[in-house]
Design a protein around this motif. Structure first.
Motif, mmCIF file in Angstrom:
data_model
loop_
_atom_site.group_PDB
_atom_site.id
_atom_site.type_symbol
_atom_site.label_atom_id
_atom_site.label_comp_id
_atom_site.label_asym_id
_atom_site.label_seq_id
_atom_site.Cartn_x
_atom_site.Cartn_y
_atom_site.Cartn_z
ATOM 1 N N GLY A 163 35.045 13.977 15.097
ATOM 2 C CA GLY A 163 34.840 13.148 16.270
ATOM 3 C C GLY A 163 35.988 13.234 17.263
ATOM 4 O O GLY A 163 37.137 13.500 16.894
ATOM 5 N N GLY A 164 35.669 12.998 18.507
ATOM 6 C CA GLY A 164 36.660 13.092 19.576
ATOM 7 C C GLY A 164 37.833 12.149 19.420
ATOM 8 O O GLY A 164 38.982 12.543 19.644
ATOM 9 N N PRO A 165 37.622 10.880 19.046
ATOM 10 C CA PRO A 165 38.767 9.962 18.911
ATOM 11 C C PRO A 165 39.795 10.425 17.887
ATOM 12 O O PRO A 165 40.992 10.222 18.080
ATOM 13 C CB PRO A 165 38.100 8.647 18.494
ATOM 14 C CG PRO A 165 36.714 8.731 19.045
ATOM 15 C CD PRO A 165 36.332 10.162 18.936
ATOM 16 N N VAL A 166 39.364 11.021 16.787
ATOM 17 C CA VAL A 166 40.306 11.488 15.769
ATOM 18 C C VAL A 166 41.092 12.679 16.288
ATOM 19 O O VAL A 166 42.330 12.720 16.196
ATOM 20 C CB VAL A 166 39.557 11.854 14.467
ATOM 21 C CG1 VAL A 166 40.521 12.473 13.458
ATOM 22 C CG2 VAL A 166 38.891 10.627 13.870
ATOM 23 N N VAL A 167 40.402 13.660 16.843
ATOM 24 C CA VAL A 167 41.076 14.853 17.372
ATOM 25 C C VAL A 167 41.928 14.482 18.577
ATOM 26 O O VAL A 167 42.945 15.145 18.850
ATOM 27 C CB VAL A 167 40.040 15.938 17.729
ATOM 28 C CG1 VAL A 167 40.722 17.190 18.274
ATOM 29 C CG2 VAL A 167 39.200 16.298 16.503
ATOM 30 N N GLY A 168 41.557 13.426 19.268
ATOM 31 C CA GLY A 168 42.341 12.971 20.415
ATOM 32 C C GLY A 168 43.736 12.516 20.050
ATOM 33 O O GLY A 168 44.562 12.250 20.929
ATOM 34 N N GLY A 169 44.033 12.434 18.744
ATOM 35 C CA GLY A 169 45.392 12.114 18.321
ATOM 36 C C GLY A 169 46.419 13.102 18.833
ATOM 37 O O GLY A 169 47.597 12.764 18.984
#
Length: 523
Positions: free
Chosen positions: A227-233
């Motif tokens: 998901g985007g929020p996790v990779v957005g780290g």
């Protein structure tokens, strides 16, 4: 190949670099950051999950994954060992030395390639990170590949150099994330002023696309799975570092930190820089002056400042120092005389310090783990004696030999003694105790931790996890342990009544703040 291309015409001249890069001394990890990368590489191998950086079973996109892939790949080929984990950095260091020599040959003239590489190899900052399983040395090798490719990619060059001028950027992002943008920005003046034709070259754009293809695949598959929020780290970490005061040290940090870490060549590098400002023009000025000084400015503007960012400038300090030493020894004896005698006096002082350390019953108490005072004494004597002989030299070769032989002997002794390889000697020795090795080999070793860890506890946990032949899960409740299972737990938590079923097996200052325990009910 002509004989003037000295670093290739005489490959035996590279033999002195081997004792600096290869060592028989024991190896142990430094928790942050090489132990962290080695542990993530181990999880890649154990889980077969090559997509996400992990912290136990949780994806943690606080950094890119390039160096973890390199370490995991090396251990897949050579077996699990700290030597295999360090091999990517050692190979990258060798590549960086060869590329520095090539840049010096092209920009400073024949005969200065080997000298520039030697000065870089004898820079403590460089040798330190050559022996660390971290991002920094692979990034430096990629950056130098990019500089050389862009320098060579003129209109007469073949497609290979043009392809390479764009190819390195994507892998650099996989290694270091958004920090790869800084060397790219620093190379823009060379691209726009000297290599603008590349922007109309299909080979350049093909290389750029090809280099970013693995990055796009990695990010796309990661977003699809996590998901985007996790990779957005990845972006969150950049924003944190750019705003945090944790690693902030003021805008002038690198003006003292880089010279300190690049001693003893910093003064020569300053002289070479001043001389170059007056004499280098065209491509020489763009590569030797504009690129490193722009990169220095960009690094200084970034809020987070660490010594390893300065490693990117070390090859250029070596190039500046090589130009200065070549001028100083051009007519035979080292000139000017005042500086020659200053170096001689410094050598005498270092020799005296070394003899003091070697004196029986030396009361100084100086020790730099894992070294004993006599090891430091031998290194100091080697350096001091070499520089003490400088005024007696009347030929260029003799002058350069006196300047380089002492630092080479000192660094070679320190490398072979384990200073740059045995980063956690006390813990390594504690973990090599027969009873502890037998316990750890008995089965999976879990970790019990119910809350955030302190910096010291987190660092020690990384090293303890790497020492376990089979690593178990990370648990918040000891009730999840099966009978007889081993686990590491913070010693202070053993006072909790909920943990009374845990049998302490081993602890101590070298393992603190952790204790190895077994869940009651087993053997």
């Amino acid at each position: 190949m002509t004989r003037s291309n000295g670093y290739k015409a005489n490959p035996w001249r590279w033999l002195p670099f081997l004792p600096l890069l290869l060592s028989l001394a024991p190896r142990s990890y430094l928790a942050h950051d090489e132990g962290y990368y080695a542990l993530q590489a181990r999880w890649i191998q154990d889980s077969g999950q090559w997509l996400a950086p992990l912290w136990w079973d949780q994806p943690l996109f606080d950094r890119t994954i390039g160096v973890q892939w390199l370490i995991a790949g090396s251990q897949q080929l050579l077996g699990p060992s700290s030597w295999a984990a360090h091999l990517p950095s050692l190979l990258a260091a060798a590549i960086a030395l060869a590329l520095t020599a090539r840049l010096a040959h092209l920009l400073l003239g024949p005969g200065l390639g080997w000298l520039s590489a030697a000065l870089l190899a004898l820079t403590p900052l460089f040798i330190n990170y050559a022996h660390l399983a971290s991002q920094d040395m692979p990034l430096l090798a990629l950056e130098l590949c990019g500089v050389l490719a862009l320098l060579q990619a003129d209109q007469k060059a073949g497609w290979g150099w043009k392809l390479g001028a764009g190819l390195w950027i994507g892998p650099a992002f996989l290694i270091k994330g958004f920090m790869a943008a800084l060397p790219v920005a620093a190379l823009l003046p060379l691209l726009l002023l000297q290599r603008r034709a590349l922007l109309r070259s299909g080979s350049f754009w093909a290389g750029l696309i090809l280099g970013w293809l693995p990055v796009a695949l990695w990010l796309g598959l990661s977003i699809q799975r996590y998901g985007g929020p996790v990779v957005g780290g990845l972006l969150e970490k950049l924003l944190f570092l750019s705003a945090s005061d944790v690693y902030s040290a003021g805008p002038l940090y690198y003006l003292w930190n880089i010279p300190a870490n690049c001693a003893p060549w910093s003064l020569a590098a300053l002289v070479g820089l001043i001389w170059g400002l007056q004499h280098w023009r065209g491509r020489e000025a763009l590569v030797l002056l504009v690129y490193p000084l722009t990169l220095l400015l960009l690094l200084s503007c970034f809020r987070t400042k660490t010594p390893y960012y300065g490693l990117q400038l070390a090859p250029f300090l070596a190039l500046w120092a090589a130009a200065a030493l070549n001028l100083a020894c051009r007519n035979g004896a080292f000139r000017p005389k005042a500086l020659r005698w200053l170096i001689c006096s410094l050598g005498a002082a270092v020799l005296a310090a070394g003899l003091t350390l070697l004196w029986p019953g030396n009361p100084s108490g100086i020790q730099l783990a894992p070294l004993q005072p006599w090891m430091l004494g031998l290194a100091a004597c080697a350096l001091g004696l070499s520089w003490l002989l400088l005024p007696a030299q009347t030929e260029r070769a003799g002058s350069l030999a006196c300047l380089l032989a002492g630092p080479w002997l000192a660094l070679a002794l320190l490398v072979q003694a384990g200073l740059f390889t045995d980063r956690s000697p006390q813990l390594r020795q504690a973990l090599e105790a027969p009873h502890l090795k037998a316990e750890l080999a008995a089965g999976p070793v879990a970790v019990i931790s119910s809350g955030p860890l302190s910096g010291d506890a987190h660092a020690q946990l990384i090293l303890l996890a790497l020492a376990a032949p089979e690593l178990g899960p990370k648990l918040s409740n000891p009730a999840a342990l099966s009978a007889g299972q081993l686990a590491w737990i913070e010693t202070s938590q053993l006072q909790d009544p909920a943990n009374q079923g845990l049998q302490p097996l081993t602890s101590g200052d070298d393992l603190a703040p952790w204790t190895l325990v077994r869940k009651s009910g087993g053997r």
